[in-house]
Design a protein around this motif. Structure first.
Motif, short mmCIF file in Angstrom:
data_model
loop_
_atom_site.label_atom_id
_atom_site.label_comp_id
_atom_site.label_asym_id
_atom_site.label_seq_id
_atom_site.Cartn_x
_atom_site.Cartn_y
_atom_site.Cartn_z
N THR A 87 82.11 61.79 -59.44
CA THR A 87 81.52 63.07 -59.03
C THR A 87 80.23 63.34 -59.79
O THR A 87 79.21 63.75 -59.22
CB THR A 87 82.53 64.21 -59.32
N GLY A 88 80.30 63.08 -61.10
CA GLY A 88 79.13 63.32 -61.94
C GLY A 88 77.94 62.50 -61.49
O GLY A 88 76.82 63.02 -61.36
N ALA A 114 72.69 62.18 -58.73
CA ALA A 114 71.85 61.54 -57.71
C ALA A 114 71.32 62.59 -56.72
O ALA A 114 70.15 62.57 -56.35
CB ALA A 114 72.65 60.46 -56.99
N PHE A 115 72.20 63.54 -56.33
CA PHE A 115 71.78 64.58 -55.37
C PHE A 115 70.66 65.44 -55.95
O PHE A 115 69.65 65.70 -55.32
CB PHE A 115 73.00 65.44 -55.01
N SER A 119 80.74 53.55 -56.32
CA SER A 119 82.14 53.14 -56.39
C SER A 119 82.63 53.07 -57.84
O SER A 119 81.84 52.97 -58.78
CB SER A 119 82.32 51.76 -55.73
N ARG A 120 83.94 53.14 -57.99
CA ARG A 120 84.53 53.04 -59.32
C ARG A 120 84.85 51.57 -59.60
O ARG A 120 85.37 50.86 -58.75
CB ARG A 120 85.81 53.86 -59.40
N VAL A 121 84.50 51.12 -60.81
CA VAL A 121 84.86 49.77 -61.24
C VAL A 121 85.99 49.92 -62.25
O VAL A 121 85.79 50.42 -63.35
CB VAL A 121 83.67 49.05 -61.90
N THR A 122 87.20 49.52 -61.86
CA THR A 122 88.31 49.59 -62.80
C THR A 122 88.25 48.36 -63.69
O THR A 122 88.20 47.24 -63.19
CB THR A 122 89.65 49.62 -62.05
#
Lengths: 300, 245
Positions: free
Chosen positions: A258-259, A264-265, A275-278
């Motif tokens: 979200t952050g 970016a917005f 995307s999230r990189v686990t």
């Protein structure tokens, strides 16, 4: 429940376990990780009363192991799958163990069937593969239907089917409310099996955390944009740590999805990927133990 | 965890390995065959007890099989790593050692009683003695009982040495020196001191006599063997409690 309080074990001048304080709780699978020589097996030996701590205490179900009246009904252990008399058959080996704790002979047949060794039960263990020894060791640990299980590298030498079987077994045992402590150096295995991790390095406690938390702490956000430098500056101002990946994407730590999206917005930047990189357990583990590998190959 | 349960477990362990059957076969053949041959080779004897003593000759060397069995019962646990499993199942270590000892002692006593009877029968059948070898003769009974007792004690000594040394080769070697090699060697070396030391060693016994060693009256000889067995056993128990596995 297994409780270690200030557990220390020295062999001469070598400190195998250094002031370890950990509680292993019931109802979940606790993974016990660490490089070779980090003290996992020594810790388990201290818990089982096989080695005497130099200082500190180890208790199982609130008692020192050697004070348990009927140890196999309370604690099941697998320390070394090769620790067997080679000339004894699998059945006699288990029978002698069952008899020592007054367990019924029928229980021997049950555990032999449970681990799938029926066809070789009357063979001498001399000819067993490591995988068969592991199954026999697990059978011995389960004989007394114990509340607490300590298994040292139980999947070592097992085939993929055997590994899956052990994983499901551990999960079932934990779900039944038992305490399960399982050591392994196969991190991918732990990622699928353990709920909680205790990580050792050179005998010291490096981490005692839920699996999700450890993975979360080492996860990152991947973001791809045609305006890389602009976004990177904005992210850094927002408190993120930004690295450029090899394909031009940005890897951001310190901010969540979200952050990064909000930054970016606000910076008026177009995104092509967010995307999230686990982190793999392997990466998280390497980050933890980086300084604590006792036997490291020297790169020329 | 009652002691009876540990005993049953150790009994199962004893009979589920081949070495036990080998030791039993060697012991039976060594004692039975030599006893029968010795009796057959002795046409006549002045006293029943002497005739029986002759028929017991095979026990001298045969008892080594009991020492080896006693050692193996403990040392193979450490050699194979099985001790990890055994001491996890029975964490009260002295209790485990005691169970092993009782099992070996029972084995030695029962087997030796049977063989002693066989040897006495050989003497009765094959050796001419004035009045014959009577089962109720107190001298005969004492000779046979001493043999049974001595066999039990060397079995215990074997277990004890196994617990102290943990190594099969080491414990069997030391046991052989203590009971078979040193006593006659010192006796042959001559001199008062050598003879005294020889008398203080746990020489294998045949009936009332030390086998191949300086003769001692049976109460002294049995006390010496018993003192060694109990002393080494206590040392083994203390070390087992204190050492890591």
């Amino acid at each position: 429940m297994i409780e270690l309080a200030g557990l220390t074990k020295e062999y001469g001048t070598r400190i195998a376990v250094d002031d370890l304080t950990v509680t292993v709780h019931p109802g979940r699978v606790t993974g016990f990780l660490g490089p070779n020589g980090s003290g996992k097996t020594t810790t388990m030996r201290c818990v089982l009363g096989l080695a005497r701590p130099t200082s500190g205490t180890a208790t199982v179900l609130g008692q020192p192991y050697r004070a348990l009246a009927d140890p196999m009904r309370r604690v099941g252990a697998l320390i070394d799958p090769r620790a067997l008399h080679p000339g004894r058959t699998a059945y006699r080996h288990l029978l002698a163990l069952a008899q020592s704790n007054g367990l019924p002979g029928a229980r021997v047949d049950e555990v032999i069937e449970l681990v799938g060794l029926e066809s070789v039960a009357d063979d001498r263990v001399r000819g067993f593969s490591l995988g068969m020894n592991q199954r026999l060791g697990i059978a011995a640990a389960l004989l007394g239907d114990p509340d607490v299980l300590l298994l040292d590298e139980p999947v070592n030498g097992l085939d993929p089917e055997g590994i899956r079987w052990v994983r499901e077994l551990l999960r079932d045992l934990a779900d039944e409310g038992r305490t399960v402590l399982v050591s392994s150096h196969l991190m991918s295995e732990m990622e699928d099996t353990a709920d909680h991790l205790v990580v050792l390095g050179r005998g010291r406690l490096l981490a005692d955390v839920p699996m999700a938390e450890l993975l979360g702490a080492h996860s990152a956000v991947r973001v791809r944009t045609p305006q890389g430098p602009t976004l990177a500056d904005a992210l850094r101002r927002a408190g993120g740590r930004v690295e450029l990946e090899i394909d031009g994407a940005l890897r951001v730590e310190g901010l969540d999805l979200t952050g990064v999206g909000d930054v970016a917005f606000l910076a008026d930047v177009r995104l092509h990927e967010l995307s999230r990189v686990t982190a793999s357990l392997e990466a998280a583990y390497l980050a933890l133990t980086d300084d604590d590998v006792e036997y490291r190959a020297v790169t020329p | 965890m009652p002691f009876r349960a540990v005993l049953r477990s150790e009994w199962t362990k004893l009979w589920s390995v081949r070495s036990t059957w080998w030791c039993t076969a060697i012991y039976v053949v060594a004692v039975g065959a030599s006893g029968w041959l010795a009796a057959a080779g002795t046409d006549s004897s002045p006293q029943a007890a002497v005739a029986v003593q002759t028929a017991l000759t095979g026990f001298g060397v045969g008892q080594l099989a009991l020492v080896v069995l006693g050692v193996l019962v403990v040392s193979t646990e450490f050699a194979s790593g099985m001790a990890l499993v055994s001491l996890t199942a029975v964490p009260r270590r002295t209790r485990l050692l005691l169970a092993k000892t009782v099992v070996v002692l029972t084995y030695c006593l029962v087997l030796t009683v049977l063989l002693a009877v066989v040897c006495a029968l050989a003497a009765r059948t094959l050796t001419a003695v004035p009045g014959g070898v009577q089962p109720g003769d107190p001298d005969v009974v004492r000779t046979l009982l001493l043999q049974v007792g001595a066999a039990g004690l060397v079995g215990v000594l074997g277990v004890a040495l196994g617990a102290v040394l943990r190594s099969t080769a080491g414990a069997v070697g030391i046991a052989a020196v203590l009971v078979l090699v040193a006593p006659p060697a010192l006796a042959l070396a001559g001199g008062d001191l050598a003879a005294r030391i020889s008398q203080g060693l746990p020489a294998l016994r045949v009936g009332e006599d030390a086998f191949l060693a300086v003769a001692t009256p049976w109460p002294v000889g049995m006390s010496v063997v018993a003192a060694w067995a109990v002393g080494v056993w206590l040392l083994g128990a203390v070390l087992l409690e204190r050492r890591d596995v």
